[in-house]
Design an enzyme around this catalytic site. Structure first.
Site, PDB file in Angstrom:
ATOM      1  N   GLY A  34     -25.422  58.899  -9.232  1.00 54.41           N
ATOM      2  CA  GLY A  34     -24.467  57.991  -9.870  1.00 54.41           C
ATOM      3  C   GLY A  34     -24.368  58.246 -11.356  1.00 54.41           C
ATOM      4  N   ASN A  35     -23.694  57.368 -12.064  1.00 51.64           N
ATOM      5  CA  ASN A  35     -23.599  57.499 -13.515  1.00 51.64           C
ATOM      6  C   ASN A  35     -23.610  56.110 -14.152  1.00 51.64           C
ATOM      7  OD1 ASN A  35     -20.744  56.515 -13.870  1.00 51.64           O
ATOM      8  ND2 ASN A  35     -20.408  58.204 -12.449  1.00 51.64           N
ATOM      9  N   ARG A  36     -23.602  56.100 -15.477  1.00 45.85           N
ATOM     10  CA  ARG A  36     -23.833  54.834 -16.185  1.00 45.85           C
ATOM     11  C   ARG A  36     -22.579  54.027 -16.493  1.00 45.85           C
ATOM     12  NH1 ARG A  36     -29.028  54.873 -18.036  1.00 45.85           N
ATOM     13  NH2 ARG A  36     -29.931  56.914 -18.430  1.00 45.85           N
ATOM     14  N   SER A  37     -21.444  54.406 -15.955  1.00 50.90           N
ATOM     15  CA  SER A  37     -20.223  53.686 -16.332  1.00 50.90           C
ATOM     16  C   SER A  37     -20.285  52.218 -15.887  1.00 50.90           C
ATOM     17  CB  SER A  37     -19.020  54.373 -15.683  1.00 50.90           C
ATOM     18  OG  SER A  37     -17.870  53.652 -16.009  1.00 50.90           O
TER      19      SER A  37
END
Ligand code: CTP
Length: 423
Positions: free
Chosen positions: A211-214
């Site tokens: 995943g990512n931090r958005s």
């Protein structure tokens, strides 16, 4: 327009007087339906004088006019401010024990509820469940504002300011803005816009994902502002833990492939698509249906599995390509950039604008102290038809959103053609 203004029994009822004034000044025909408890805070003469109409207080007055059915049936908008915890509960469960809840049950028009209560009541699981249920049914429930409450305590639970409630109602119902005296038509009225927000998650096994931090904050601000400016908004949200903005149609997704499907489906009749989501470029090549275990075999302690990745489609590039086939929504890309020894943020952004072929690129400066999830950011807005970028910020996400829609409105105007895309 015919508006029913419901007022439930909370101290914030006095703020509904200002909202009522704003609505009547703009030429709307407003019938106030206060609950019995609301009348303890603000009396009937005040509502009657401000609305210039009789006040409907209970199902037993003027029974020959069948008010418990007629008001809801004839309304073009039902607005409740303040909506107390009790009113939300009664509305969620379909009770019809007073005129206001009867009206909510018979209304088939958009319904906008503006809650106000103490923080403990707002955050109680019962209220959260009621709000969720109402939103699932298409009722628009605003988030309460944070700040000083009735006593000395502070927190979320304040009624949003009357102007904010009115703006949400206008976003919900562009026709509300057409009334005489309502000011200029919002500049996105009649437009359908698609906004992607958040960050995709690419599952590896039942418990893990890439995943990512958005956070989704910028995408949500874009959706909220577009709705307020009159657009019909489809919000494709990847793993966002934020309340849905009033007036936007939410399509929750998890992976890049799901996001692609929803964005492309919504884009078929869109005037603009804004890709604010952080879409993973890669996903695990194979999904493991059982949890990947650490090996316990002797001598294998140091071993770790290798995860092979597969390329995800570039959704933005696909939208740009599809435009060549006849549809022409304005396509907006986002780019989180840092400078490096091959160029600064703007140089990278210019190259990406060219590579991606979109109509507008919103380049976000990321770096030390400028991280994901912050409330203020600096962006550069780049267009292929302009040599200089427009820089906005450091500014709140809502201000960035306003600037992005200003650009979209200007691009749509340059393009001309009919409202509703497709030329
Ligand atoms: N995007 C997309 N599909 C992807 C990846 C990104 O639609 N698979 C969109 C994002 O929503 C964003 C824009 O493309 O609007 C820019 O993404 P970015 O990852 O910065 O672009 P890349 O071409 O992958 O550039 P880089 O080489 O810097 O990673």
């Amino acid at each position: 327009m015919r508006v029913v203004l419901g007022v439930a029994g909370g101290i914030a009822a006095y703020k509904a007087c200002l909202l009522l004034r704003r609505l009547t000044e703009d030429g709307h025909e407003v019938t106030v339906v206060p609950t019995e408890a609301a009348l303890r805070f603000v009396g009937e003469p005040t509502w009657a004088a401000l609305s210039g109409r009789p006040v409907a207080t209970d199902v037993w007055s003027r029974v020959h006019e069948v008010p418990h059915v007629r008001l809801g049936q004839q309304a073009e908008l039902v607005l409740v401010a303040p909506a107390t915890a009790d009113l939300l509960a009664r509305a969620a469960h379909g009770l019809a024990d007073d005129l206001l809840t009867n009206t909510l049950l018979t209304a088939r028009c958009p319904v906008l509820l503006a809650p106000a209560m103490h923080t403990e009541m707002w955050t109680h699981p019962a209220t959260s469940a009621n709000v969720r249920l109402l939103r699932e049914r298409g009722v628009h429930v605003l988030e309460p504002a944070s700040g000083r409450l009735t006593g000395v305590d502070t927190g979320p639970g304040r009624l949003p300011e009357p102007e904010e409630i009115y703006a949400a109602a206008r976003g919900l119902l562009p026709r509300l803005a057409e009334a005489p005296g309502a000011g200029p038509q919002p500049d996105l009225a009649g437009r359908h816009v698609v906004v992607s927000a958040g960050g995709t998650r690419e599952p590896l096994d039942p418990v893990r994902f890439l995943g990512n931090r958005s956070s989704g904050k910028q995408g949500y601000a874009l959706a909220e502002v577009a709705a307020r400016r009159g657009a019909r908004v489809t919000l494709v949200a990847a793993n966002v833990d934020l309340p849905a903005p009033a007036g936007a149609e939410l399509r929750p997704v998890e992976t890049a492939l799901e996001l692609q499907r929803e964005v492309e489906a919504a884009a078929t009749d869109a005037d603009a698509v804004v890709m604010a989501a952080a879409v993973a470029d890669f996903r695990p090549r194979e999904y493991q249906p059982a949890k990947i275990k650490k090996s316990h075999a002797a001598g294998e302690e140091e071993q770790a599995p290798t995860v092979a990745l597969a390329r995800n489609p570039d959704v933005l590039a696909g939208l740009v390509r599809a435009r060549g086939e006849g549809r022409r929504p304005v396509v907006v890309g986002f780019a989180a950039e840092t400078g490096d020894d091959t160029g600064d943020v703007l140089a990278h952004a210019r190259a990406k604008l060219e590579r991606k072929g979109c109509d507008l690129l919103v380049a976000n400066e990321v770096g030390p102290g400028v991280t994901f999830g912050q409330d203020r950011s600096t962006v550069h807005l780049l267009r292929p038809d302009r040599s200089e970028p427009r820089t906005v910020g450091p500014a709140a996400k809502a201000a960035v959103a306003e600037a992005v829609w200003d650009e979209v409105v200007s691009l749509l105007a340059l393009r001309g053609g009919p409202v509703g895309g497709g030329q």
